[in-house]
Design a protein around this motif. Sequence first.
Motif, PDB file in Angstrom:
ATOM      1  N   PRO A 137      32.614  54.324  77.937  1.00 14.70           N
ATOM      2  CA  PRO A 137      33.098  53.452  76.859  1.00 14.70           C
ATOM      3  C   PRO A 137      32.231  53.450  75.605  1.00 14.70           C
ATOM      4  CG  PRO A 137      33.343  52.353  78.943  1.00 14.70           C
ATOM      5  CD  PRO A 137      32.571  53.612  79.219  1.00 14.70           C
ATOM      6  N   LEU A 138      30.927  53.591  75.758  1.00 24.07           N
ATOM      7  CA  LEU A 138      30.065  53.531  74.576  1.00 24.07           C
ATOM      8  C   LEU A 138      30.367  54.657  73.584  1.00 24.07           C
ATOM      9  CD1 LEU A 138      27.927  51.830  73.220  1.00 24.07           C
ATOM     10  CD2 LEU A 138      26.198  53.214  74.358  1.00 24.07           C
ATOM     11  N   PRO A 139      30.356  55.932  73.985  1.00 21.78           N
ATOM     12  CA  PRO A 139      30.691  56.966  72.994  1.00 21.78           C
ATOM     13  C   PRO A 139      32.146  56.910  72.533  1.00 21.78           C
ATOM     14  CG  PRO A 139      30.299  57.971  75.144  1.00 21.78           C
ATOM     15  CD  PRO A 139      29.917  56.531  75.257  1.00 21.78           C
ATOM     16  N   LEU A 140      33.061  56.509  73.435  1.00 19.85           N
ATOM     17  CA  LEU A 140      34.473  56.394  73.022  1.00 19.85           C
ATOM     18  C   LEU A 140      34.642  55.290  71.977  1.00 19.85           C
ATOM     19  CD1 LEU A 140      36.189  56.738  76.518  1.00 19.85           C
ATOM     20  CD2 LEU A 140      36.344  58.381  74.628  1.00 19.85           C
ATOM     21  N   GLY A 141      33.996  54.150  72.220  1.00 16.90           N
ATOM     22  CA  GLY A 141      34.098  53.036  71.281  1.00 16.90           C
ATOM     23  C   GLY A 141      33.419  53.315  69.950  1.00 16.90           C
ATOM     24  N   ILE A 142      32.261  53.958  70.001  1.00 12.27           N
ATOM     25  CA  ILE A 142      31.563  54.314  68.760  1.00 12.27           C
ATOM     26  C   ILE A 142      32.381  55.339  67.976  1.00 12.27           C
ATOM     27  CG2 ILE A 142      29.520  55.500  67.842  1.00 12.27           C
ATOM     28  CD1 ILE A 142      27.894  54.044  70.007  1.00 12.27           C
ATOM     29  N   GLY A 143      32.960  56.305  68.688  1.00 11.05           N
ATOM     30  CA  GLY A 143      33.807  57.302  68.019  1.00 11.05           C
ATOM     31  C   GLY A 143      35.010  56.668  67.344  1.00 11.05           C
ATOM     32  N   ALA A 144      35.669  55.740  68.041  1.00  6.87           N
ATOM     33  CA  ALA A 144      36.831  55.057  67.458  1.00  6.87           C
ATOM     34  C   ALA A 144      36.423  54.215  66.248  1.00  6.87           C
ATOM     35  CB  ALA A 144      37.510  54.185  68.514  1.00  6.87           C
ATOM     36  N   ALA A 145      35.298  53.492  66.369  1.00  2.00           N
ATOM     37  CA  ALA A 145      34.831  52.662  65.245  1.00  2.00           C
ATOM     38  C   ALA A 145      34.441  53.523  64.051  1.00  2.00           C
ATOM     39  CB  ALA A 145      33.652  51.800  65.694  1.00  2.00           C
ATOM     40  N   PHE A 146      33.791  54.655  64.307  1.00  2.02           N
ATOM     41  CA  PHE A 146      33.406  55.566  63.231  1.00  2.02           C
ATOM     42  C   PHE A 146      34.650  56.113  62.516  1.00  2.02           C
ATOM     43  CE2 PHE A 146      32.627  59.901  61.731  1.00  2.02           C
ATOM     44  CZ  PHE A 146      31.628  59.661  60.791  1.00  2.02           C
ATOM     45  N   LEU A 147      35.653  56.527  63.295  1.00  2.00           N
ATOM     46  CA  LEU A 147      36.893  57.035  62.676  1.00  2.00           C
ATOM     47  C   LEU A 147      37.601  55.951  61.869  1.00  2.00           C
ATOM     48  CD1 LEU A 147      38.347  59.291  65.510  1.00  2.00           C
ATOM     49  CD2 LEU A 147      37.408  60.020  63.307  1.00  2.00           C
ATOM     50  N   LEU A 148      37.598  54.733  62.370  1.00  2.00           N
ATOM     51  CA  LEU A 148      38.200  53.634  61.610  1.00  2.00           C
ATOM     52  C   LEU A 148      37.454  53.405  60.305  1.00  2.00           C
ATOM     53  CD1 LEU A 148      39.141  50.976  64.273  1.00  2.00           C
ATOM     54  CD2 LEU A 148      40.662  52.032  62.620  1.00  2.00           C
ATOM     55  N   ARG A 149      36.130  53.455  60.366  1.00  2.00           N
ATOM     56  CA  ARG A 149      35.325  53.274  59.151  1.00  2.00           C
ATOM     57  C   ARG A 149      35.643  54.370  58.145  1.00  2.00           C
ATOM     58  NH1 ARG A 149      32.306  49.819  56.238  1.00  2.00           N
ATOM     59  NH2 ARG A 149      31.924  48.822  58.215  1.00  2.00           N
ATOM     60  N   ARG A 150      35.757  55.572  58.640  1.00  6.58           N
ATOM     61  CA  ARG A 150      35.973  56.734  57.762  1.00  6.58           C
ATOM     62  C   ARG A 150      37.380  56.771  57.181  1.00  6.58           C
ATOM     63  NH1 ARG A 150      36.791  60.293  54.733  1.00  6.58           N
ATOM     64  NH2 ARG A 150      36.160  62.460  54.814  1.00  6.58           N
ATOM     65  N   PHE A 151      38.398  56.424  57.992  1.00 14.27           N
ATOM     66  CA  PHE A 151      39.789  56.620  57.572  1.00 14.27           C
ATOM     67  C   PHE A 151      40.586  55.326  57.421  1.00 14.27           C
ATOM     68  CE2 PHE A 151      38.707  60.593  59.830  1.00 14.27           C
ATOM     69  CZ  PHE A 151      38.924  61.484  58.792  1.00 14.27           C
ATOM     70  N   ARG A 152      39.974  54.164  57.480  1.00 10.74           N
ATOM     71  CA  ARG A 152      40.747  52.926  57.511  1.00 10.74           C
ATOM     72  C   ARG A 152      41.596  52.692  56.260  1.00 10.74           C
ATOM     73  NH1 ARG A 152      35.941  48.600  57.374  1.00 10.74           N
ATOM     74  NH2 ARG A 152      35.240  49.035  55.278  1.00 10.74           N
ATOM     75  N   HIS A 153      41.180  53.215  55.123  1.00 17.61           N
ATOM     76  CA  HIS A 153      41.965  53.017  53.903  1.00 17.61           C
ATOM     77  C   HIS A 153      43.126  54.008  53.805  1.00 17.61           C
ATOM     78  CE1 HIS A 153      39.103  50.073  52.619  1.00 17.61           C
ATOM     79  NE2 HIS A 153      38.111  50.944  52.699  1.00 17.61           N
ATOM     80  N   ASN A 154      43.096  55.057  54.626  1.00 20.05           N
ATOM     81  CA  ASN A 154      44.147  56.074  54.597  1.00 20.05           C
ATOM     82  C   ASN A 154      45.057  56.026  55.822  1.00 20.05           C
ATOM     83  OD1 ASN A 154      42.866  56.997  52.259  1.00 20.05           O
ATOM     84  ND2 ASN A 154      41.588  58.421  53.417  1.00 20.05           N
ATOM     85  N   LEU A 155      44.885  55.013  56.662  1.00 18.48           N
ATOM     86  CA  LEU A 155      45.698  54.942  57.880  1.00 18.48           C
ATOM     87  C   LEU A 155      47.133  54.543  57.531  1.00 18.48           C
ATOM     88  CD1 LEU A 155      43.400  53.204  60.499  1.00 18.48           C
ATOM     89  CD2 LEU A 155      44.006  55.601  60.356  1.00 18.48           C
ATOM     90  N   VAL A 156      48.045  55.320  58.022  1.00 21.32           N
ATOM     91  CA  VAL A 156      49.469  55.006  57.886  1.00 21.32           C
ATOM     92  C   VAL A 156      50.083  55.134  59.274  1.00 21.32           C
ATOM     93  CG1 VAL A 156      49.686  55.724  55.472  1.00 21.32           C
ATOM     94  CG2 VAL A 156      50.016  57.400  57.274  1.00 21.32           C
ATOM     95  N   PRO A 157      51.169  54.390  59.522  1.00 24.12           N
ATOM     96  CA  PRO A 157      51.809  54.502  60.834  1.00 24.12           C
ATOM     97  C   PRO A 157      52.188  55.956  61.154  1.00 24.12           C
ATOM     98  CG  PRO A 157      52.721  52.653  59.615  1.00 24.12           C
ATOM     99  CD  PRO A 157      51.827  53.401  58.667  1.00 24.12           C
ATOM    100  N   GLY A 158      51.817  56.387  62.345  1.00 20.64           N
ATOM    101  CA  GLY A 158      52.147  57.736  62.788  1.00 20.64           C
ATOM    102  C   GLY A 158      51.160  58.807  62.364  1.00 20.64           C
ATOM    103  N   SER A 159      50.096  58.428  61.659  1.00 18.93           N
ATOM    104  CA  SER A 159      49.124  59.435  61.219  1.00 18.93           C
ATOM    105  C   SER A 159      48.292  59.908  62.402  1.00 18.93           C
ATOM    106  CB  SER A 159      48.212  58.862  60.128  1.00 18.93           C
ATOM    107  OG  SER A 159      47.344  57.890  60.671  1.00 18.93           O
ATOM    108  N   ALA A 160      47.712  61.084  62.248  1.00 24.47           N
ATOM    109  CA  ALA A 160      46.874  61.644  63.307  1.00 24.47           C
ATOM    110  C   ALA A 160      45.651  60.766  63.539  1.00 24.47           C
ATOM    111  CB  ALA A 160      46.451  63.068  62.948  1.00 24.47           C
ATOM    112  N   ALA A 161      45.064  60.253  62.473  1.00 25.12           N
ATOM    113  CA  ALA A 161      43.858  59.414  62.611  1.00 25.12           C
ATOM    114  C   ALA A 161      44.161  58.143  63.401  1.00 25.12           C
ATOM    115  CB  ALA A 161      43.298  59.069  61.243  1.00 25.12           C
TER     116      ALA A 161
END
Length: 192
Positions: A137-161
């Motif tokens: 869970p630690l690397p999975l959660g950190i990876g998800a949080a990092f991706l959210l930080r990086r792409f949160r302003h570009n997230l659209v429904p159905g996007s790969a991110a």
Amino acid sequence: MIDQPMKTFFTAKEFAITQASVAALLFLSIPLFNALGVSNHKLMAILHGLGATITVILSCQTIHLVYPMLRGKKGAATKLELMLWLTNLLVLLTIIFGNWLYIAYRAPDGPQEWLMYYNPPLHSIMMEFKEFVALYPLPLGIGAAFLLRRFRHNLVPGSAASSIVALLVTLFWICLLIGFVLGFGLAKLKMV
């Protein structure tokens, strides 16, 4: 005479909050039963158990925050990221307390020796698999949080991110549950 709707006793939100509070209270009482047991390692067991229980409860809230993000609700990614970082911190603390408890597990006349004597395959399945899965869970959660930080302003429904974040959070949650259930089972077999 005009029929007026009857005033409700409580709203759905109040009912949900009450239900969640009772469930959380009962879940948090599970590790406290270690205080009643006979052990030289009560504090370690209680801290690890409380950490694991609170982490599982927060991870359930975290996975529920994935749905608004997937629908593209404004601010959902920020809430999810905050909850992920908080849950990741608790995962780290639970791992630290678990490693502290692992010292007692491997001690002479400890649970490992008991399991190895009475059922070696169970030790391999129950403990070794649990410890392996519980670290994911630690690397999975950190990876998800990092991706959210990086792409949160570009997230659209159905996007790969957003799909990758949802997959990481789901795997994060599944691994936490597996570790929690197997750890609880291990504690019931031979209390530390």
